[in-house]
Design a protein around this motif. Structure first.
Motif, mmCIF file in Angstrom:
data_model
loop_
_atom_site.group_PDB
_atom_site.id
_atom_site.type_symbol
_atom_site.label_atom_id
_atom_site.label_comp_id
_atom_site.label_asym_id
_atom_site.label_seq_id
_atom_site.Cartn_x
_atom_site.Cartn_y
_atom_site.Cartn_z
ATOM 1 N N ILE A 196 5.539 -1.616 9.395
ATOM 2 C CA ILE A 196 5.911 -2.015 8.019
ATOM 3 C C ILE A 196 5.720 -0.786 7.139
ATOM 4 N N PRO A 197 6.782 -0.139 6.720
ATOM 5 C CA PRO A 197 6.629 1.065 5.891
ATOM 6 C C PRO A 197 6.052 0.731 4.530
ATOM 7 N N ALA A 198 5.513 1.728 3.871
ATOM 8 C CA ALA A 198 5.027 1.521 2.503
ATOM 9 C C ALA A 198 6.153 0.951 1.662
ATOM 10 N N GLY A 242 0.821 -1.208 0.000
ATOM 11 C CA GLY A 242 0.000 0.000 0.000
ATOM 12 C C GLY A 242 0.851 1.253 0.000
ATOM 13 N N SER A 243 0.174 2.394 0.079
ATOM 14 C CA SER A 243 0.860 3.680 0.007
ATOM 15 C C SER A 243 1.116 4.299 1.374
ATOM 16 N N SER A 244 0.654 3.664 2.475
ATOM 17 C CA SER A 244 0.876 4.182 3.818
ATOM 18 C C SER A 244 1.423 3.084 4.708
ATOM 19 N N ALA A 245 2.101 3.489 5.783
ATOM 20 C CA ALA A 245 2.744 2.528 6.673
ATOM 21 C C ALA A 245 1.714 1.745 7.486
ATOM 22 N N VAL A 246 2.067 0.529 7.831
ATOM 23 C CA VAL A 246 1.287 -0.298 8.746
ATOM 24 C C VAL A 246 1.944 -0.188 10.119
ATOM 25 N N ASP A 247 1.143 0.141 11.131
ATOM 26 C CA ASP A 247 1.673 0.281 12.486
ATOM 27 C C ASP A 247 0.922 -0.680 13.391
#
Length: 552
Positions: free
Chosen positions: A518-520, A473-478
């Protein structure tokens, strides 16, 4: 008392003085003022019947104890054990809503209750920030105090056998006290509407001394306004009550009217006069009324003489302490331990073990499922409270008899922190489990993640696997939870990079701190070992935080 650094202001010189004798009052007022207990909800703990405070067992309970200034001396929690050792059956604990002093949060309230139970004491909990409202700068309303109790309710639910909620200390000074009746009724209703089943205690106005008789003359209507008919009144006896006639008259009127009353504070001396402590002790014993002396230790502002022990040292009783604990009609001579602490099922004061750390599974944009390993208890665990943690506050979101719960109504793309408490049949509550964070999905479509799965080693009856999660995706997973289903009889025995929970063939893995972000366009890898029978086929589908991932 107002605070540990200030003493009560004297009442106006025109304060009324009552002058009847108790024997005459009982004969005159009983037929005129007797009130029956109205119909009300079945009690779950302490209750009031015919003006008497009863335990759930039906045992008549008479408070014999002291006040302890916990909110100013949180490091002196061991004082509860010392108070018990002196013979007390009750302790009134000073708390703060955070408006005038540092707030006692949910965790602190739960710890106080647990320590009371550990020491076989009944806990009367009071909010001190209301002291002298209308006259004292910074004092807050009874409505605000009720809000505080609602905010810490998770620490009190299920403790109705052990805890009495004293809504607010001395809720009016000598200004505006005529509002006491309406404000007290409203605060009681607010707590009942919020689900409080506890016995409630309400303090008198006029710095607790009720010299204008507002509480005395309106107590019946306040009691009737409680839909549970489970409210106790508290009078503080200092300089206003300096003669035997005044003390006997005031206490006797409540007994004659069958309205429950305790002397919630009193001393042997005070700046506003010299209270008659001998009569207070004698008449409360004669009438079977409770009393709570002020205070264990830590007084300042010129009223240090009200300390019962010096510097919190239980071996250094002051003259006041000797009088209250060991004198005629004192605590040692008259105190009886609450029946809930006696032998049998009601005497269980041991909390269950702590539940296992919750694992998160089946996360969607509006829900998440938590599962945990069961707690144990000698008399059996009866249920679990799942709490949401927001800063220092805890809110019970659901109660369940099982070891899993699905939480709904969550907001998309939001992180929530949860923990679990266990309860037993006696109402004991365990320590809080370790916390877990669940992050709801944004509701996005497949393709925001990709998962690679491979077997890196095999041996008879077992294998080693590796899982790579890619953020496409285009945004980080936190924070994340990854779910899959094993198609064979595989069972994970150890994992690094995540915390697994496996039920049958269903696997849920929660992130650990070093893999949570997990960064984009980034990825994280976790590994595991597992057992198998004769084969270890690869899973065919994965979801990350409730969203389906492509299989790399």
């Amino acid at each position: 008392m107002r605070t540990r650094t200030a003493h009560l202001p004297p009442p106006p010189s025109t304060a009324p003085r009552a002058a009847g004798l108790i024997a005459a009052l009982l004969g005159l007022l009983l037929p005129l003022l007797a009130l029956g207990t109205p119909a009300h909800a079945a009690p779950t703990g302490f209750r009031v019947e015919n003006g008497r405070l009863l335990e759930a067992s039906g045992n008549d309970f008479v408070m014999r104890g002291v006040n302890h200034a916990h909110t100013w001396y949180t490091d002196r929690i061991s004082s509860l054990a010392h108070i018990k050792a002196k013979g007390a059956n009750t302790v009134r604990v000073v708390l703060s809503s955070g408006d005038r002093w540092t707030a006692d949060d949910t965790a602190d309230v739960a710890a106080v209750v647990a320590r009371c139970k550990q020491n076989r004491l009944i806990c009367v909990l009071e909010v001190h920030d209301t002291t002298g409202y209308g006259e004292q700068s910074g004092a807050v309303t009874l409505s605000r105090a009720a809000d505080y109790w609602i905010g810490v309710r998770s620490a009190l639910t299920g403790q109705e056998d052990h805890v009495i909620v004293n809504i607010g200390n001395e809720p009016y000074g000598n200004t505006g006290y005529t509002n006491w009746t309406a404000d007290t009724k409203a605060a009681i209703r607010k707590l009942r509407d919020a689900g409080f089943d506890h016995t409630l205690m309400v303090d008198a106005p006029n710095w607790g001394q009720d010299w204008a008789f507002t509480m005395r003359d309106n107590a019946a209507s306040v009691f009737a306004a409680d839909p549970d008919a489970n409210t106790v009144f508290s009078i503080h006896m200092y300089g206003v009550f300096d003669t035997a006639a005044e003390i006997s008259d005031y206490l006797g009127r409540f007994v004659a009217a069958r309205l429950p009353l305790v002397v919630g504070e009193f001393g042997h001396d005070h700046s506003d006069g010299d209270p008659d402590e001998d009569t207070i002790l004698a008449v409360t014993r004669q009438l079977g009324l409770g009393y709570l002396g002020w205070s264990w230790s830590g007084n300042g502002g010129g009223v240090e003489y009200l300390d019962m022990v010096a510097d919190f040292d239980p071996d250094r009783l002051t003259g006041w302490g000797e009088r209250l604990f060991d004198g005629a009609n004192g605590i040692a001579a008259t105190s009886e331990e609450a029946a809930v602490y006696s032998s049998g099922p009601g005497g269980d004061t041991t909390a269950p073990t702590t539940p296992g750390t919750p694992a998160v599974s089946s996360v969607t944009s509006s829900s998440a499922t938590l599962s945990w390993t069961a707690a144990t208890d000698a008399n059996g665990v009866t249920g679990y409270d799942v709490v949401r943690i927001d800063g220092g506050d805890e809110t019970v979101v659901t109660t369940t008899a099982g070891t899993s719960a699905t939480l709904t109504g969550l907001s998309p793309a939001t992180s929530y922190t949860f923990a679990v408490y266990a309860r037993d049949a006696a109402g004991n509550r365990s320590q809080r489990s370790a916390t877990v964070t669940a992050t709801t999905s944004s509701g996005g479509s497949q393709g925001a993640c990709a998962v690679g799965y491979r077997v890196t080693n095999e041996w008879p009856g077992g294998f080693q696997g590796e899982v790579t999660i890619r953020n496409t995706g285009s945004s980080a997973v936190d924070g994340w939870t990854l779910n899959w289903t094993f198609p064979g009889a595989q069972r994970i025995t150890h994992m690094w990079g995540g915390t697994p929970l496996q039920t049958g063939s269903e696997v849920s893995v929660a992130s650990v701190p070093y893999t949570a972000a997990i960064p984009a366009a980034g990825s994280v890898t976790l590994g595991f070992t597992a057992t198998m029978t004769d084969r270890d086929p690869s899973p065919s589908a994965f979801t990350l935080n409730g969203s389906a991932c492509s299989v790399a």
